[in-house]
Scaffold this motif. Structure first.
Motif, PDB file in Angstrom:
ATOM      1  N   LYS A 150      12.547  26.278  -9.856  1.00 32.09           N
ATOM      2  CA  LYS A 150      11.417  25.587  -9.245  1.00 32.09           C
ATOM      3  C   LYS A 150      11.849  24.159  -8.912  1.00 32.09           C
ATOM      4  CE  LYS A 150       8.198  28.841  -9.754  1.00 32.09           C
ATOM      5  NZ  LYS A 150       7.451  29.436  -8.629  1.00 32.09           N
ATOM      6  N   LYS A 151      12.008  23.859  -7.647  1.00 34.32           N
ATOM      7  CA  LYS A 151      12.484  22.559  -7.211  1.00 34.32           C
ATOM      8  C   LYS A 151      11.679  22.071  -6.000  1.00 34.32           C
ATOM      9  CE  LYS A 151      15.877  22.595 -10.211  1.00 34.32           C
ATOM     10  NZ  LYS A 151      15.971  21.649 -11.335  1.00 34.32           N
ATOM     11  N   LYS A 152      11.840  20.784  -5.706  1.00 33.49           N
ATOM     12  CA  LYS A 152      11.214  20.221  -4.513  1.00 33.49           C
ATOM     13  C   LYS A 152      12.228  19.922  -3.405  1.00 33.49           C
ATOM     14  CE  LYS A 152       7.054  18.175  -6.534  1.00 33.49           C
ATOM     15  NZ  LYS A 152       6.238  16.944  -6.711  1.00 33.49           N
ATOM     16  N   ALA A 153      13.510  19.762  -3.818  1.00 33.96           N
ATOM     17  CA  ALA A 153      14.513  19.380  -2.832  1.00 33.96           C
ATOM     18  C   ALA A 153      15.868  19.996  -3.161  1.00 33.96           C
ATOM     19  CB  ALA A 153      14.632  17.860  -2.766  1.00 33.96           C
ATOM     20  N   ILE A 154      16.654  20.220  -2.112  1.00 34.72           N
ATOM     21  CA  ILE A 154      18.027  20.692  -2.256  1.00 34.72           C
ATOM     22  C   ILE A 154      18.941  19.676  -1.587  1.00 34.72           C
ATOM     23  CG2 ILE A 154      19.674  22.531  -1.753  1.00 34.72           C
ATOM     24  CD1 ILE A 154      17.392  24.492  -1.640  1.00 34.72           C
ATOM     25  N   LEU A 155      19.908  19.200  -2.352  1.00 37.08           N
ATOM     26  CA  LEU A 155      20.919  18.271  -1.852  1.00 37.08           C
ATOM     27  C   LEU A 155      22.201  19.068  -1.636  1.00 37.08           C
ATOM     28  CD1 LEU A 155      21.568  15.213  -1.326  1.00 37.08           C
ATOM     29  CD2 LEU A 155      22.266  15.090  -3.735  1.00 37.08           C
TER      30      LEU A 155
END
Length: 248
Positions: A4-9
């Motif tokens: 569960k994440k908000k961003a992918i770098l």
């Protein structure tokens, strides 16, 4: 259940894009087109700024006693200055330096190549559909690469799938800090207004994964070529479609 994440770098070389594209296509393109680029653009304001940056970098290298540095003197004759620029650029490239002066000129030469169709940005086959899926799911996508932001945008603007810039919410280069230092990732977190546990970082470099991990970001190692390591502390995958990330 996915992460569960908000961003992918995302890293570029070895992660979204073949290392051989950079080493065997982009870099040789600069070497073979450097002289003709100088001749064609010699009197432009952009070229004059590129020369100024190269001269300032060379002066700094001389002060720092960098072995083998090639001076770039703007007071030289036109032909002598051109030759010193060529020699300096090839010297820097032989050392795989990441100076602003070198990256800026390389970016301008690549722009010509992309615009006339000689260069097409490479991305692995699994990357495009996953970027679309993650974007549609509400995840924010960011790039962090040692290549300049300008060069990053050129690559993703001119892919075989067309212009992919609309998929990304931001781009970062070493202006935020070296990729092997945890403070760099904290700087990115501040820029994107995310807590560390809201971000996953995809890279093929263990030291980068370690630095991101120290900052609190979740790293995933891409192993595009060769076997997965049995000793790594991080999750390892060989393609993007093995990564299960959901928007939190």
């Amino acid at each position: 259940m996915g992460l569960k994440k908000k961003a992918i770098l995302l890293d570029i070389e070895g992660t979204t894009t073949s290392i051989s594209f950079v080493k065997d296509v982009l870099f040789p393109y600069v070497k073979t087109h450097l002289e003709s680029y100088l001749n064609k653009n010699w009197n432009t304001d952009e070229m004059k700024l590129d020369i100024k940056l190269l001269a300032e970098q060379a002066d700094q290298d001389i002060v720092n006693n960098v072995p083998g540095v090639v001076p770039v003197k703007e007071t030289e004759s036109e032909q002598a200055l051109k030759q010193s620029i060529i020699s300096n650029v090839l010297w820097q490239m032989s050392l795989d330096r990441k100076t602003k002066a070198l990256k800026t000129l390389q970016g301008h030469i690549w722009l010509d190549g992309y615009n006339d169709g000689q260069l097409v940005g490479h991305i692995y086959p699994d990357v495009f559909p996953c970027l679309l899926k993650w974007k549609d799911a509400g995840l924010k996508l960011y790039i962090y690469s040692s290549g300049s932001v300008a060069a990053q945008k050129l690559l993703f603007k001119h892919t075989e799938h067309g212009d992919l810039l609309h998929l990304f919410s931001g781009f970062f280069d070493t202006g935020v800090g070296p990729k092997v230092e945890s403070t760099s990732y904290r700087n990115i977190l501040n820029e994107v207004s995310c807590d560390p546990d809201q971000v996953v970082f995809l890279t093929d470099i263990v030291k980068e994964a370690e630095a991101a991990n120290v900052s609190g970001i979740t790293p995933i190692l891409l192993v595009r070529d060769g076997p997965l390591s049995s000793t790594s502390q991080f999750t390892q995958v060989s393609s993007f479609d093995q990564i299960d990330v959901e928007c939190s």
